[in-house]
Design a protein around this motif. Sequence first.
Motif, PDB file in Angstrom:
ATOM      1  N   ARG A  51       9.647  77.661 -73.753  1.00  8.80           N
ATOM      2  CA  ARG A  51      10.605  77.176 -74.755  1.00  8.80           C
ATOM      3  C   ARG A  51       9.933  77.003 -76.114  1.00  8.80           C
ATOM      4  O   ARG A  51      10.520  77.335 -77.139  1.00  8.80           O
ATOM      5  CB  ARG A  51      11.225  75.864 -74.286  1.00  8.80           C
ATOM      6  N   ARG A  52       8.709  76.471 -76.103  1.00 11.85           N
ATOM      7  CA  ARG A  52       8.000  76.266 -77.379  1.00 11.85           C
ATOM      8  C   ARG A  52       7.696  77.596 -78.059  1.00 11.85           C
ATOM      9  O   ARG A  52       7.841  77.735 -79.271  1.00 11.85           O
ATOM     10  CB  ARG A  52       6.705  75.495 -77.139  1.00 11.85           C
ATOM     11  N   LYS A  53       7.262  78.600 -77.258  1.00 10.07           N
ATOM     12  CA  LYS A  53       6.952  79.914 -77.838  1.00 10.07           C
ATOM     13  C   LYS A  53       8.202  80.568 -78.413  1.00 10.07           C
ATOM     14  O   LYS A  53       8.176  81.131 -79.513  1.00 10.07           O
ATOM     15  CB  LYS A  53       6.333  80.814 -76.775  1.00 10.07           C
ATOM     16  N   ALA A  54       9.315  80.482 -77.693  1.00  5.84           N
ATOM     17  CA  ALA A  54      10.573  81.062 -78.171  1.00  5.84           C
ATOM     18  C   ALA A  54      11.038  80.376 -79.444  1.00  5.84           C
ATOM     19  O   ALA A  54      11.439  81.035 -80.415  1.00  5.84           O
ATOM     20  CB  ALA A  54      11.642  80.951 -77.092  1.00  5.84           C
ATOM     21  N   CYS A  55      10.955  79.065 -79.451  1.00  7.68           N
ATOM     22  CA  CYS A  55      11.394  78.302 -80.631  1.00  7.68           C
ATOM     23  C   CYS A  55      10.503  78.588 -81.837  1.00  7.68           C
ATOM     24  O   CYS A  55      10.978  78.643 -82.974  1.00  7.68           O
ATOM     25  CB  CYS A  55      11.397  76.813 -80.327  1.00  7.68           C
ATOM     26  N   SER A  56       9.210  78.789 -81.581  1.00  6.86           N
ATOM     27  CA  SER A  56       8.269  79.046 -82.672  1.00  6.86           C
ATOM     28  C   SER A  56       8.608  80.345 -83.404  1.00  6.86           C
ATOM     29  O   SER A  56       8.671  80.382 -84.635  1.00  6.86           O
ATOM     30  CB  SER A  56       6.843  79.114 -82.126  1.00  6.86           C
TER      31      SER A  56
END
Length: 324
Positions: free
Chosen positions: A247-252
Motif C-alpha cells: 500500500r505504501r509503495k502504491a501510494c508513493s
Amino acid sequence: MVLSLQEKKHDVKMADENCTKVTQFTFLGLTEHPQLKPVLFVLFLGTYLLMLVGNLGLIALIRVSPQLHTPMYFFLGNLSFLDICYSSTISPKMLLDLPSENKVISFAGCLTQLYFYAVFATAEIYLLAAMAYDRYVAISKPLLYEAVMSPGVCMSLVTGSYLAGLLNATVHTSALFRLSFCGHLVINSFYCDGPPLFVVTSTDTHLNEVLLFVFVSFNMMTTNLLILTSYAHVAVAVGRMSSAAGRRKACSTCTSHLAAVTIFYVSATINYMQPSSSDSQDSKKIACIFYTVIVPMLNPMIYSLRNKEVKHAFSSFIRRKVYF
C-alpha cells in the motif's frame, strides 16, 4: 436602415484600409518595478537552470539504468522531455526581456512561440493521463501489466499525446490569422498566448474564444475523466491490499503523479477558463508562471525525491562512476 448599414460597412472597410498591419508586439512583462527586475531575473534564471539539470539528468538516468527500462519511466522520460520543450519556448525570451525596456517580439515569432507552446503543453496533459492509466494497470492488474502496457501500447499513447498537441496548436494558430492587429500593440503578458492576443485585436474574437473554450474544455474533461477513473480503480485496489508495504509503495508512486497533475491542471484552468479581458490578465500571470516555469522544474523533484527506484538507480550510477 439600409443606408445606416451601408455606412457601417463603409466605416469598417475604411478602418481596415487605414490599419497599419502590426509587424511586432511589445510585452508588458512581469513587472514594471525596476527594483524587482534583477531579483526576478536571478530567481527565474535559477529556476530555468534547475529545470534543465533536473529533467536532462532524469532522462539520462532512465536511459543508462536498466532497472528503469519500464513503461512508467518511459512515460516519465517523455514527460521530462516535454517539460524542457514547453518551458524553453517561453523562459529564455522571458529572461531576455526582464532587464530590457524594449520587450518586443515579431508577429511571426509570436505565432511560432504560441504554436510550439500549445503543442507541448497539450501533449503534456495527455501524457499525464497516460501515466495515470499506467498506474491503474500496474496496481489493479499487476499480472497483466507487461501484456497490457507493451512497448507498442506505450509508444501509441505517447504518439497520441503529440498528435493531440499538434491538432490543438494547429487549430488555434490557424484561427489567429483571421484576426487583424493594427498599429503598435502592447500585450499584457510575458509570452504569446491566445487570451492576451484577443484583448488587443481589432477583430471580433467570438469564434476564437469559442474554439479555445471547446478545445480546452474537451482536453481537460477527457484527460481528467481518465485520470479520475484510473485513480478510482487504484483506490479500490489499494484498499484490498493486505500488505502495508504494498500500500505504501502504491501510494508513493500515485501521490507523486497526483501532485504534478494538480499543480498543472489548477494553474492551467485559472488561465484558460477565465474571460479574456484586460483586467483578468494581471491575475493570470501568476498562474502562467506556475505552469510554464515552476511546474517543469518541480516535476523531476516530485518524481525523484519520493521514488526509491530512482534513488537506487542514481546511487548505482554514482558508484559505477567512482569505481571505474
